[in-house]
Design an enzyme around this catalytic site. Structure first.
Site, PDB file in Angstrom:
ATOM      1  NE  ARG A  54      11.764  13.718  30.634  1.00 41.66           N
ATOM      2  CZ  ARG A  54      12.819  13.324  29.971  1.00 41.66           C
ATOM      3  NH1 ARG A  54      12.721  12.430  29.032  1.00 41.66           N
ATOM      4  NH2 ARG A  54      14.014  13.843  30.223  1.00 41.66           N
ATOM      5  CE  LYS A  92       2.087  16.371  36.718  1.00 41.54           C
ATOM      6  NZ  LYS A  92       3.423  16.133  36.184  1.00 41.54           N
ATOM      7  CG  ASN A  93       4.865  19.020  38.111  1.00 38.04           C
ATOM      8  OD1 ASN A  93       4.696  17.802  37.950  1.00 38.04           O
ATOM      9  ND2 ASN A  93       4.739  19.892  37.121  1.00 38.04           N
ATOM     10  CB  CYS A 106       9.511  13.590  26.314  1.00 37.32           C
ATOM     11  SG  CYS A 106       8.266  14.435  27.261  1.00 37.32           S
ATOM     12  NE  ARG A 157       2.155  10.772  32.800  1.00 43.18           N
ATOM     13  CZ  ARG A 157       3.346  10.979  32.287  1.00 43.18           C
ATOM     14  NH1 ARG A 157       3.555  10.778  31.013  1.00 43.18           N
ATOM     15  NH2 ARG A 157       4.350  11.386  33.043  1.00 43.18           N
ATOM     16  CG  ASP A 189       4.000  22.510  33.215  1.00 43.13           C
ATOM     17  OD1 ASP A 189       4.567  22.172  32.159  1.00 43.13           O
ATOM     18  OD2 ASP A 189       4.409  22.156  34.340  1.00 43.13           O
ATOM     19  NE  ARG A 238      10.609  16.929  29.894  1.00 46.07           N
ATOM     20  CZ  ARG A 238       9.627  16.640  30.743  1.00 46.07           C
ATOM     21  NH1 ARG A 238       8.611  15.902  30.350  1.00 46.07           N
ATOM     22  NH2 ARG A 238       9.654  17.083  31.990  1.00 46.07           N
ATOM     23  CB  ILE A 261      10.267  25.838  28.889  1.00 43.40           C
ATOM     24  CG1 ILE A 261      10.024  27.192  29.576  1.00 43.40           C
ATOM     25  CG2 ILE A 261      10.914  24.833  29.843  1.00 43.40           C
ATOM     26  CD1 ILE A 261      11.206  27.832  30.214  1.00 43.40           C
TER      27      ILE A 261
HETATM   28  C1  EPZ Z   1       9.469  20.167  35.357  1.00 45.19           C
HETATM   29  O1  EPZ Z   1      10.109  19.331  34.383  1.00 45.19           O
HETATM   30  C2  EPZ Z   1       8.008  19.753  35.363  1.00 45.19           C
HETATM   31  N1  EPZ Z   1       7.905  18.346  35.709  1.00 45.19           N
HETATM   32  C3  EPZ Z   1       7.394  20.029  34.001  1.00 45.19           C
HETATM   33  O2  EPZ Z   1       5.995  19.742  34.086  1.00 45.19           O
HETATM   34  C4  EPZ Z   1       7.572  21.504  33.653  1.00 45.19           C
HETATM   35  O3  EPZ Z   1       7.090  21.732  32.355  1.00 45.19           O
HETATM   36  C5  EPZ Z   1       9.062  21.887  33.721  1.00 45.19           C
HETATM   37  O4  EPZ Z   1       9.594  21.548  35.030  1.00 45.19           O
HETATM   38  C6  EPZ Z   1       9.324  23.352  33.475  1.00 45.19           C
HETATM   39  O5  EPZ Z   1       8.612  24.119  34.409  1.00 45.19           O
HETATM   40  C7  EPZ Z   1       7.888  17.974  36.986  1.00 45.19           C
HETATM   41  O6  EPZ Z   1       7.971  18.788  37.891  1.00 45.19           O
HETATM   42  C8  EPZ Z   1       7.719  16.535  37.270  1.00 45.19           C
HETATM   43  P1  EPZ Z   1      13.312  21.427  33.597  1.00 45.19           P
HETATM   44  P2  EPZ Z   1      11.676  19.245  34.336  1.00 45.19           P
HETATM   45  O7  EPZ Z   1      14.460  20.560  33.962  1.00 45.19           O
HETATM   46  O8  EPZ Z   1      12.232  19.356  35.693  1.00 45.19           O
HETATM   47  C9  EPZ Z   1      16.240  21.816  29.873  1.00 45.19           C
HETATM   48  C10 EPZ Z   1       3.949  18.831  33.411  1.00 45.19           C
HETATM   49  O9  EPZ Z   1       3.208  18.998  32.419  1.00 45.19           O
HETATM   50  N2  EPZ Z   1      17.097  20.828  30.571  1.00 45.19           N
HETATM   51  O10 EPZ Z   1      13.075  22.643  34.426  1.00 45.19           O
HETATM   52  O11 EPZ Z   1      12.030  18.066  33.520  1.00 45.19           O
HETATM   53  C11 EPZ Z   1      14.926  21.225  29.416  1.00 45.19           C
HETATM   54  O12 EPZ Z   1      15.054  20.536  28.187  1.00 45.19           O
HETATM   55  C12 EPZ Z   1       5.443  18.715  33.269  1.00 45.19           C
HETATM   56  O13 EPZ Z   1       3.509  18.741  34.564  1.00 45.19           O
HETATM   57  C13 EPZ Z   1      18.351  20.574  30.090  1.00 45.19           C
HETATM   58  O14 EPZ Z   1      18.793  21.146  29.084  1.00 45.19           O
HETATM   59  O15 EPZ Z   1      11.999  20.545  33.501  1.00 45.19           O
HETATM   60  C14 EPZ Z   1      14.041  22.437  29.342  1.00 45.19           C
HETATM   61  O16 EPZ Z   1      14.277  23.120  28.139  1.00 45.19           O
HETATM   62  C15 EPZ Z   1       5.915  18.637  31.847  1.00 45.19           C
HETATM   63  N3  EPZ Z   1      19.123  19.649  30.749  1.00 45.19           N
HETATM   64  C16 EPZ Z   1      14.565  23.313  30.485  1.00 45.19           C
HETATM   65  O17 EPZ Z   1      15.870  22.826  30.778  1.00 45.19           O
HETATM   66  C17 EPZ Z   1      18.686  19.003  31.861  1.00 45.19           C
HETATM   67  O18 EPZ Z   1      19.429  18.187  32.429  1.00 45.19           O
HETATM   68  C18 EPZ Z   1      13.722  23.242  31.748  1.00 45.19           C
HETATM   69  O19 EPZ Z   1      13.483  21.875  32.092  1.00 45.19           O
HETATM   70  C19 EPZ Z   1      17.397  19.290  32.344  1.00 45.19           C
HETATM   71  C20 EPZ Z   1      16.621  20.209  31.680  1.00 45.19           C
END
Ligand code: EPZ
Length: 421
Positions: A92, A22-23, A116, A399, A307, A121, A329
């Site tokens: 998202r 998916k991701n 969320c 989802r 995840d 996020r 995370i």
């Molecule tokens: C991706 O989300 C995945 N989603 C998430 O999977 C996964 O948990 C996550 O990466 C971490 O591996 C998809 O791929 C669609 P990040 P993403 O930006 O990209 C912070 C699932 O269950 N951050 O790597 O949104 C954030 O808050 C989902 O399949 C900022 O501070 O995650 C987090 O603490 C849930 N500012 C960390 O970085 C930003 O602009 C990592 O988030 C963006 C993120």
């Protein structure tokens, strides 16, 4: 609304194939906006987030044809550039259209995602990345308005206070693929899904080096073309299925996966006493006794994935001692703990750590899914619990998992989807 009714304590056996990731597929679908030529993506998982992304692309005016496990996407020059709240609020990952729209059309209007269930996020790193490439960003009426006459390559770090961002790395990579000149990203996310997107962009004609390391170099090109591509297998689904075997004391074979993407997960399964026999693209997993306690810290790849935190917590509820899971995370990603406690688990939350005292049995209960991976954890707990478990609100599960209930039933689980009155 559907719910799942599970009669626990059934042994699983046999073989199950992992679906496409998916991701990995979601950003790849968004990247198709970078060209007016058709892109064909194969072996897509049939799940609702993929349908939501398809709806978003269609709402922009893109031609989208889903044919079973194949999707054809063609974004002509006259498509729109607004991702509406109605769709972004459902998923998202809709913000993945920001980079490609900006790079191709010089403008994008994307609704801010909002709250969320797994905690705050922010999207600051996505916006920072676009601004570094020369975009002007205004936030108005709940929308991100981004404009740039021409994106220009530059050097930037995308490491935030929680470490690298998968989404921001992907978004900037897509935007920079068509920018003028070279872009260097430091503090880039190293997740396999980022590498897969880079490979897809490469198949479109982009010039990207270093994906999978914290330093990615992108040499912008004027034109990208259509291509055919098959995304990587879903490492999180593979991990979830592995726990289904372990939590039921069963032995199953999981096929069609990438073992190199699963090292941290396999290491934890072995620490807990699982026998894991890995070969090429499959693994055979079994657990003959109660799991041993362990300590887990979620971390960016190649660390242990957030995840799979909820699913491992479900397994650790039945361990022979006390375990600690620290979530680094998404610090508030613990809603499943309270539901697991309703099934007899002994979990207490202290800040961003969960302390799990192993119990010798779980008992079936009515529980409620709060997010995608939490739902999976409750299903897994239901497989091991005495009596009947009803997991409601399973649209969260749908989802992100392709027919998880059907796959588990084929392995021998007593699991049934019924309509909630
Ligand atoms: C991706 O989300 C995945 N989603 C998430 O999977 C996964 O948990 C996550 O990466 C971490 O591996 C998809 O791929 C669609 P990040 P993403 O930006 O990209 C912070 C699932 O269950 N951050 O790597 O949104 C954030 O808050 C989902 O399949 C900022 O501070 O995650 C987090 O603490 C849930 N500012 C960390 O970085 C930003 O602009 C990592 O988030 C963006 C993120």
């Amino acid at each position: 609304m559907d719910k799942l009714v599970i009669k626990g304590k059934k042994r699983l056996s046999g073989s199950v194939r992992v679906s496409g990731s998916k991701n990995a597929t979601l950003p790849i679908m968004a990247a198709c906006l970078l060209t007016d030529q058709p892109c064909r993506i194969k072996n897509i998982p049939e799940l609702s987030d993929i349908k939501t992304m398809a709806s978003l692309l269609a709402a922009l005016g893109t031609k989208v044809e889903i044919n079973g496990k194949e999707i054809l996407i063609k974004a002509n020059d006259d498509i729109g550039f607004e991702a509406p709240y109605e769709i972004v609020s459902q998923m998202r990952a809709s913000y993945y259209v920001l980079g490609p729209l900006l790079a191709r059309f010089g403008q994008a209007k994307v609704s801010l995602p909002g709250g969320c269930a797994i905690g705050p996020r922010p999207v600051d790193l996505h916006l920072k990345g676009m601004e570094h490439l020369g975009a002007q960003i205004n936030i108005e009426h709940g929308y991100i308005n981004a404009r740039a006459s021409k994106l220009t390559g530059t050097e930037m770090t995308l490491e935030g206070i929680k470490g690298p961002s998968v989404g921001a790395t992907a978004n900037v990579m897509m935007a920079a693929a068509k920018a003028k000149g070279n872009t260097v990203i430091t503090g880039a996310a190293c997740e396999p899904e980022v590498v897969d997107l880079a490979n897809f962009l490469g198949a479109m004609g982009a010039k990207i080096e270093g994906a999978g390391t914290p330093l990615i170099k992108i040499h912008g090109v004027n034109e990208l073309s259509g291509c055919e591509y098959e995304p990587i297998p879903d490492r999180i689904e593979a991990g979830t299925l592995a726990i289904a075997a372990a939590i039921t004391g069963s032995e199953i074979e999981i096929t069609g996966l990438r073992l190199d993407h699963m090292k941290a997960v396999i290491e934890q399964l072995e620490t807990m006493g699982c026998k894991v026999n890995a070969q090429n693209d499959s693994l055979r997993i079994s657990l003959a006794r109660r799991p041993a306690p362990t300590e887990i810290f979620t971390a960016p790849y190649p660390g242990f994935p957030t995840d799979l935190q909820a699913q491992f917590m479900a397994l650790l509820t039945l361990s022979t001692g006390t375990s600690v899971i620290t979530e680094n995370i998404f610090e508030a990603r613990f809603l499943h703990a309270l539901e697991l406690n309703r099934m007899g688990a002994k979990i207490s939350i202290k800040g961003n750590s969960a302390v799990i005292e192993g119990v010798d049995k779980l008992s079936g209960a009515q529980v409620m899914a709060s997010d995608l991976r939490a739902s999976a954890a409750l299903v897994l707990a239901g497989l091991a619990a005495e009596g009947e478990t009803e997991v409601s609100r399973i649209y969260h599960l749908d989802r992100g998992y392709e027919n998880l209930d059907v796959k588990l039933a084929k392995l021998g689980a007593a699991i049934q989807r019924v309509q909630d009155e």
